[in-house]
Scaffold this motif. Structure first.
Motif, PDB file in Angstrom:
ATOM      1  N   ALA A   9      -8.545  -2.847  10.882  1.00  0.00           N
ATOM      2  CA  ALA A   9      -9.073  -2.183   9.685  1.00  0.00           C
ATOM      3  C   ALA A   9      -8.676  -0.715   9.631  1.00  0.00           C
ATOM      4  CB  ALA A   9     -10.590  -2.328   9.646  1.00  0.00           C
ATOM      5  N   SER A  10      -8.501  -0.098  10.791  1.00  0.00           N
ATOM      6  CA  SER A  10      -8.151   1.327  10.810  1.00  0.00           C
ATOM      7  C   SER A  10      -6.805   1.597  10.144  1.00  0.00           C
ATOM      8  CB  SER A  10      -8.112   1.828  12.261  1.00  0.00           C
ATOM      9  OG  SER A  10      -7.175   1.075  13.030  1.00  0.00           O
ATOM     10  N   ALA A  11      -5.938   0.576  10.062  1.00  0.00           N
ATOM     11  CA  ALA A  11      -4.609   0.767   9.486  1.00  0.00           C
ATOM     12  C   ALA A  11      -4.649   0.858   7.961  1.00  0.00           C
ATOM     13  CB  ALA A  11      -3.683  -0.369   9.920  1.00  0.00           C
ATOM     14  N   TYR A  12      -5.700   0.290   7.337  1.00  0.00           N
ATOM     15  CA  TYR A  12      -5.755   0.280   5.871  1.00  0.00           C
ATOM     16  C   TYR A  12      -7.106   0.748   5.333  1.00  0.00           C
ATOM     17  CZ  TYR A  12      -7.990  -4.190   7.034  1.00  0.00           C
ATOM     18  OH  TYR A  12      -8.781  -5.150   7.585  1.00  0.00           O
ATOM     19  N   ALA A  13      -7.925   1.348   6.187  1.00  0.00           N
ATOM     20  CA  ALA A  13      -9.302   1.689   5.822  1.00  0.00           C
ATOM     21  C   ALA A  13      -9.383   2.555   4.572  1.00  0.00           C
ATOM     22  CB  ALA A  13      -9.989   2.383   6.993  1.00  0.00           C
ATOM     23  N   LEU A  62       0.832  -1.193   0.000  1.00  0.00           N
ATOM     24  CA  LEU A  62       0.000   0.000   0.000  1.00  0.00           C
ATOM     25  C   LEU A  62       0.875   1.254   0.000  1.00  0.00           C
ATOM     26  CD1 LEU A  62      -2.589  -1.244   2.639  1.00  0.00           C
ATOM     27  CD2 LEU A  62      -2.826  -1.252   0.153  1.00  0.00           C
ATOM     28  N   PRO A  63       0.670   2.161  -0.959  1.00  0.00           N
ATOM     29  CA  PRO A  63       1.559   3.312  -1.099  1.00  0.00           C
ATOM     30  C   PRO A  63       1.410   4.371  -0.008  1.00  0.00           C
ATOM     31  CG  PRO A  63      -0.245   3.444  -2.673  1.00  0.00           C
ATOM     32  CD  PRO A  63      -0.349   2.112  -2.020  1.00  0.00           C
ATOM     33  N   GLU A  64       0.198   4.645   0.441  1.00  0.00           N
ATOM     34  CA  GLU A  64      -0.015   5.743   1.396  1.00  0.00           C
ATOM     35  C   GLU A  64       0.501   5.393   2.791  1.00  0.00           C
ATOM     36  OE1 GLU A  64      -3.990   7.199   1.432  1.00  0.00           O
ATOM     37  OE2 GLU A  64      -4.178   7.187  -0.757  1.00  0.00           O
ATOM     38  N   SER A  65       0.137   4.224   3.280  1.00  0.00           N
ATOM     39  CA  SER A  65       0.549   3.814   4.623  1.00  0.00           C
ATOM     40  C   SER A  65       1.918   3.151   4.634  1.00  0.00           C
ATOM     41  CB  SER A  65      -0.478   2.853   5.216  1.00  0.00           C
ATOM     42  OG  SER A  65      -0.576   1.681   4.418  1.00  0.00           O
ATOM     43  N   GLY A  66       2.379   2.706   3.480  1.00  0.00           N
ATOM     44  CA  GLY A  66       3.646   2.002   3.415  1.00  0.00           C
ATOM     45  C   GLY A  66       3.572   0.579   3.942  1.00  0.00           C
ATOM     46  N   LEU A  67       2.368   0.067   4.132  1.00  0.00           N
ATOM     47  CA  LEU A  67       2.191  -1.270   4.681  1.00  0.00           C
ATOM     48  C   LEU A  67       2.332  -2.341   3.603  1.00  0.00           C
ATOM     49  CD1 LEU A  67      -0.900  -0.843   7.031  1.00  0.00           C
ATOM     50  CD2 LEU A  67       1.492  -1.061   7.712  1.00  0.00           C
ATOM     51  N   ARG A  68       2.896  -3.462   3.977  1.00  0.00           N
ATOM     52  CA  ARG A  68       2.849  -4.674   3.172  1.00  0.00           C
ATOM     53  C   ARG A  68       1.988  -5.663   3.945  1.00  0.00           C
ATOM     54  NH1 ARG A  68       8.011  -7.509   0.560  1.00  0.00           N
ATOM     55  NH2 ARG A  68       7.461  -5.963  -1.023  1.00  0.00           N
ATOM     56  N   VAL A  69       0.901  -6.110   3.342  1.00  0.00           N
ATOM     57  CA  VAL A  69      -0.054  -6.959   4.042  1.00  0.00           C
ATOM     58  C   VAL A  69      -0.349  -8.203   3.220  1.00  0.00           C
ATOM     59  CG1 VAL A  69      -1.117  -4.962   5.161  1.00  0.00           C
ATOM     60  CG2 VAL A  69      -2.077  -5.816   3.017  1.00  0.00           C
ATOM     61  N   ASN A  90     -10.899  -1.689   0.439  1.00  0.00           N
ATOM     62  CA  ASN A  90     -12.326  -1.659   0.725  1.00  0.00           C
ATOM     63  C   ASN A  90     -12.800  -2.961   1.365  1.00  0.00           C
ATOM     64  OD1 ASN A  90     -14.978  -0.732   0.774  1.00  0.00           O
ATOM     65  ND2 ASN A  90     -15.401  -1.503  -1.286  1.00  0.00           N
ATOM     66  N   VAL A  91     -12.140  -3.372   2.458  1.00  0.00           N
ATOM     67  CA  VAL A  91     -12.556  -4.524   3.258  1.00  0.00           C
ATOM     68  C   VAL A  91     -12.347  -4.166   4.721  1.00  0.00           C
ATOM     69  CG1 VAL A  91     -12.017  -6.246   1.481  1.00  0.00           C
ATOM     70  CG2 VAL A  91     -10.275  -5.599   3.134  1.00  0.00           C
ATOM     71  N   VAL A  92     -12.878  -4.976   5.608  1.00  0.00           N
ATOM     72  CA  VAL A  92     -12.727  -4.690   7.041  1.00  0.00           C
ATOM     73  C   VAL A  92     -12.055  -5.831   7.794  1.00  0.00           C
ATOM     74  CG1 VAL A  92     -14.716  -3.147   7.089  1.00  0.00           C
ATOM     75  CG2 VAL A  92     -15.043  -5.583   7.544  1.00  0.00           C
ATOM     76  N   SER A  93     -11.589  -6.866   7.078  1.00  0.00           N
ATOM     77  CA  SER A  93     -10.983  -8.003   7.771  1.00  0.00           C
ATOM     78  C   SER A  93     -10.161  -8.830   6.798  1.00  0.00           C
ATOM     79  CB  SER A  93     -12.062  -8.875   8.413  1.00  0.00           C
ATOM     80  OG  SER A  93     -12.878  -9.436   7.404  1.00  0.00           O
ATOM     81  N   GLU A  94      -9.638  -9.949   7.328  1.00  0.00           N
ATOM     82  CA  GLU A  94      -8.879 -10.919   6.535  1.00  0.00           C
ATOM     83  C   GLU A  94      -7.595 -10.320   5.983  1.00  0.00           C
ATOM     84  OE1 GLU A  94     -11.745 -11.937   3.634  1.00  0.00           O
ATOM     85  OE2 GLU A  94     -13.136 -12.778   5.069  1.00  0.00           O
ATOM     86  N   ILE A  95      -7.028  -9.360   6.709  1.00  0.00           N
ATOM     87  CA  ILE A  95      -5.764  -8.744   6.333  1.00  0.00           C
ATOM     88  C   ILE A  95      -4.748  -9.072   7.430  1.00  0.00           C
ATOM     89  CG2 ILE A  95      -4.562  -6.599   5.797  1.00  0.00           C
ATOM     90  CD1 ILE A  95      -6.605  -7.352   3.706  1.00  0.00           C
ATOM     91  N   TYR A  96      -3.601  -9.641   7.039  1.00  0.00           N
ATOM     92  CA  TYR A  96      -2.649 -10.165   8.010  1.00  0.00           C
ATOM     93  C   TYR A  96      -1.244  -9.619   7.801  1.00  0.00           C
ATOM     94  CZ  TYR A  96      -6.425 -13.591   8.408  1.00  0.00           C
ATOM     95  OH  TYR A  96      -7.652 -14.187   8.562  1.00  0.00           O
TER      96      TYR A  96
END
Length: 297
Positions: free
Chosen positions: A210-214, A142-149, A218-224
């Motif tokens: 979910a707040s980390a990638y909201a 993810l470019p904005e948060s810099g997260l790899r999920v 466009n999902v609210v779960s199943e992100i690890y």
């Protein structure tokens, strides 16, 4: 000298009165267990119940259900929808039953869905539930948060889902690490939901909130967390190994000692079930219990 003798006749009368108040007739005590007795229900069938339960029913705390009549009612519900009731859920989920469609296909389904007709046959149906599907494991940057999920989900077309349905920003990159073909959407949905429920229970520290990638997914779960990758591969190994010939019970598993269960309706209009999530960055997967053995059922 040390106790107060009990009048057997009075005790018998008390049980009879309680039984009448509960809507049943007392037939006699269970000779093998002093806590149980036999009763005649208003439908005419015989019930074996604890005396404490009869007391609760007499006071209006609960009701008494005839298993014979209840089974006949459930069978009738299934016949009305074109199915036959085979028996209880093999996964021991009290909200589910095992049914056989008139085409011969067997699958487990929520009784509530059978009552309302909100289900489709995974064998002969024409909706997404009967069409081939895929369980996918994807890595997303993810470019904005810099997260790899990591995301574990299912879709009949994973590439289309990530391109058009998840609302990813233009700069996001997606790498589909693993694709597991499933015989039907029903099998994929059931297996994916049970897997994510198990992961949320036993590896909750690796679930990203979910707040980390909201604003980027466009999902609210199943992100690890990426650290959960080995566990996710083992989960997919279990699903693949346990996939039946017809896929009717593919991927259903629970960890030893777990009471994990499917949450929500497995026959849903959304092709990618959503639950709730928790943390990233410094998180690491729980050790949790040993993964179930990967022998085909």
């Amino acid at each position: 000298m040390t106790a107060e003798p009990r009048c057997g006749a009075c005790a018998q009368r008390r049980i009879e009165d309680l039984a009448l108040a509960a809507g049943v007739t007392f037939l006699g005590r269970d000779p093998e267990d002093h806590k149980y007795g036999f009763f005649r229900a208003s439908c005419g069938h015989e019930l074996r119940r604890q005396f404490k339960l009869i007391e609760r029913a007499a006071s209006g705390v609960c009701g008494l259900r005839c298993e014979t009549c209840h089974a006949a009612r459930e069978a009738g519900e299934a016949v009305a929808q074109g199915w036959d009731l085979i028996g209880p859920d093999p996964l021991k989920d009290r909200g589910y039953r095992l049914y056989r469609h008139h085409c011969g296909h067997a699958q487990r389904a929520a009784r509530a869905n059978m009552q309302t007709g909100r289900l489709d046959c995974g064998g002969c149906g024409e909706s997404w539930t009967s069409k081939p599907s895929t369980i996918y494991l994807a890595q997303i940057d993810l470019p904005e948060s810099g997260l790899r999920v990591l995301k574990l989900g299912y879709s009949s077309n994973p590439q289309h889902r990530f391109r058009y349905q998840l609302g990813l920003p233009a700069g996001a990159s997606v790498d589909l690490l693993r694709l597991l073909p499933m015989p039907s959407g029903h099998a994929a949905c059931a297996a994916e939901r049970r897997a994510n429920t198990w992961l949320a229970k036993w590896h909750h520290k690796a679930v990203i909130p979910a707040s980390a990638y909201a604003r980027e997914i466009n999902v609210v779960s199943e992100i690890y967390c990426p650290s959960l990758l080995p566990v996710l591969h083992r989960v997919m190994d279990v699903i693949e190994a346990r996939a039946g010939v017809d896929g009717s019970q593919a991927g259903f598993f629970a960890a030893p000692g777990s009471d994990a269960r499917d949450d929500g309706d497995p026959i849903d209009d959304d092709e990618d079930g959503e639950d709730d999530g928790d943390d990233h960055r410094a998180c690491s997967p729980d050790r949790g219990p040993r993964m179930p053995e990967t022998e085909a059922q």
